[in-house]
Motif scaffolding. Structure first.
Motif, short mmCIF file in Angstrom:
data_model
loop_
_atom_site.label_atom_id
_atom_site.label_comp_id
_atom_site.label_asym_id
_atom_site.label_seq_id
_atom_site.Cartn_x
_atom_site.Cartn_y
_atom_site.Cartn_z
N SER A 149 12.67 3.13 -1.65
CA SER A 149 12.24 4.58 -1.10
C SER A 149 10.22 4.66 -1.64
O SER A 149 10.15 5.31 -1.31
CB SER A 149 12.65 5.50 -2.51
OG SER A 149 13.50 5.82 -1.99
N LEU A 150 9.39 3.47 -1.91
CA LEU A 150 8.93 4.14 -2.82
C LEU A 150 8.16 2.69 -1.95
O LEU A 150 8.15 1.90 -1.11
CB LEU A 150 8.36 3.34 -4.32
CG LEU A 150 9.70 3.80 -4.90
CD1 LEU A 150 9.26 2.59 -6.61
CD2 LEU A 150 8.74 4.57 -5.64
N PRO A 151 6.30 2.80 -2.02
CA PRO A 151 5.35 1.40 -1.34
C PRO A 151 5.71 0.84 -1.09
O PRO A 151 5.52 0.45 -2.69
CB PRO A 151 4.21 3.03 -1.27
CG PRO A 151 3.97 4.02 -2.16
CD PRO A 151 5.38 4.34 -2.88
N ASP A 152 5.38 -0.37 -0.56
CA ASP A 152 5.39 -1.71 -0.70
C ASP A 152 4.59 -2.05 -1.43
O ASP A 152 2.98 -1.77 -1.67
CB ASP A 152 4.77 -2.51 0.53
CG ASP A 152 4.93 -3.60 0.38
OD1 ASP A 152 5.23 -4.28 -0.56
OD2 ASP A 152 4.62 -4.76 1.37
N PRO A 153 4.43 -2.39 -2.66
CA PRO A 153 3.86 -3.18 -4.05
C PRO A 153 2.54 -3.66 -3.55
O PRO A 153 1.47 -3.57 -3.86
CB PRO A 153 4.62 -3.44 -4.78
CG PRO A 153 5.25 -3.52 -4.28
CD PRO A 153 5.99 -3.20 -3.20
N GLU A 154 3.06 -4.37 -2.49
CA GLU A 154 1.82 -5.89 -1.86
C GLU A 154 0.38 -4.94 -1.07
O GLU A 154 -0.75 -5.13 -1.07
CB GLU A 154 2.13 -6.55 -1.23
CG GLU A 154 3.03 -7.44 -1.87
CD GLU A 154 3.33 -9.01 -1.33
OE1 GLU A 154 3.63 -8.75 0.16
OE2 GLU A 154 3.89 -9.75 -1.97
N ALA A 155 0.99 -3.60 -0.11
CA ALA A 155 0.13 -3.05 0.20
C ALA A 155 -0.63 -2.06 -0.64
O ALA A 155 -1.84 -1.45 -0.53
CB ALA A 155 1.00 -1.97 1.78
N GLN A 156 0.30 -1.41 -1.53
CA GLN A 156 -0.36 -0.36 -2.43
C GLN A 156 0.04 -0.47 -3.51
O GLN A 156 0.48 -0.42 -4.86
CB GLN A 156 -0.13 1.20 -1.86
CG GLN A 156 -0.06 1.40 -0.97
CD GLN A 156 0.39 2.93 0.11
OE1 GLN A 156 1.31 2.26 -0.21
NE2 GLN A 156 -0.67 3.98 -1.22
N PRO A 157 -0.43 -1.45 -4.73
CA PRO A 157 -0.96 -2.39 -6.00
C PRO A 157 -1.41 -1.10 -7.00
O PRO A 157 -0.46 -1.23 -7.56
CB PRO A 157 -1.44 -3.74 -6.07
CG PRO A 157 -2.23 -4.20 -5.38
CD PRO A 157 -2.17 -2.66 -3.46
N ASP A 158 -2.43 -0.87 -6.61
CA ASP A 158 -2.57 0.38 -7.84
C ASP A 158 -2.19 1.39 -8.04
O ASP A 158 -2.74 1.97 -8.87
CB ASP A 158 -3.88 0.58 -7.56
CG ASP A 158 -4.89 -0.99 -7.43
OD1 ASP A 158 -4.72 -1.51 -7.52
OD2 ASP A 158 -5.50 -0.96 -6.19
#
Ligand SMILES: [Zn+2]
Length: 182
Positions: free
Chosen positions: A124-133
């Motif tokens: 459900s969450l954004p890809d951590p590699e694309a949006q790590p912050d």
């Protein structure tokens, strides 16, 4: 522990009967809630308590990190009953800051018993590699918005949810306040 609940219940019954002696006989006649609410299981975010809603006002479904999954038979049954049988007028997805389910979804490893569900939360969450912050609370917010979108795409909502508004709200544990997100 159970005794504590029984004592609390006695106080609740006495309080309600003082206000209205017929309260429970009317409650027994049936429910007619106008709201279906999806919330997290977290013990600090109990929907009725934080909104001051007395019994009978909200049909509530809870799971870890408030997921609106088409593949979850428990959620699907609750949504179906709320829309088709109870004819609720409003749906609300309620997330919260400091959500352990969201935090777990960002961890590498969880217990095998949790893995299936946490995988769904992770999806459900954004890809951590694309949006790590993104902070955990920003993720909670995005999660609510994603579940609102999912709910509107759920086949049960498509069939029975005509005209029923779906809102997303975020409960801020640090202030106790609700924020409307949609
Ligand atoms: Zn939570």
């Amino acid at each position: 522990m159970t005794e504590k609940l029984i004592r609390g219940n006695e106080e609740f019954v006495n309080r309600m009967l003082q206000e209205d002696p017929d309260y429970f006989s009317r409650l027994r006649q049936g429910q007619n809630p106008e709201i279906f609410l999806l919330a997290c299981c977290d013990s600090r975010v109990s929907p009725s308590i934080i909104t001051g809603m007395p019994p009978g006002n909200m049909f509530v479904h809870r799971n870890i990190a408030n997921q609106a999954l088409e593949t979850d038979p428990a959620f699907t049954a609750s949504l179906h009953f709320a829309l088709k049988n109870l004819k609720v007028k409003q749906i609300i997805v309620k997330g919260h800051t400091g959500c352990g389910g969201i935090a777990a979804a960002r961890e590498e490893k969880v217990d095998p018993e949790m893995e299936g569900w946490i995988r769904e939360v992770r999806n459900s969450l954004p890809d951590p590699e694309a949006q790590p912050d993104l902070t955990p609370d920003e993720l909670s917010r995005l999660n609510v918005l994603h579940q609102v979108k999912r709910l509107k795409e759920h086949p049960v909502y498509r069939e029975h949810g005509w005209g029923v508004k779906v809102d997303g709200i975020l409960f801020h544990l640090e202030s106790g306040r609700l924020e409307l997100l949609t």
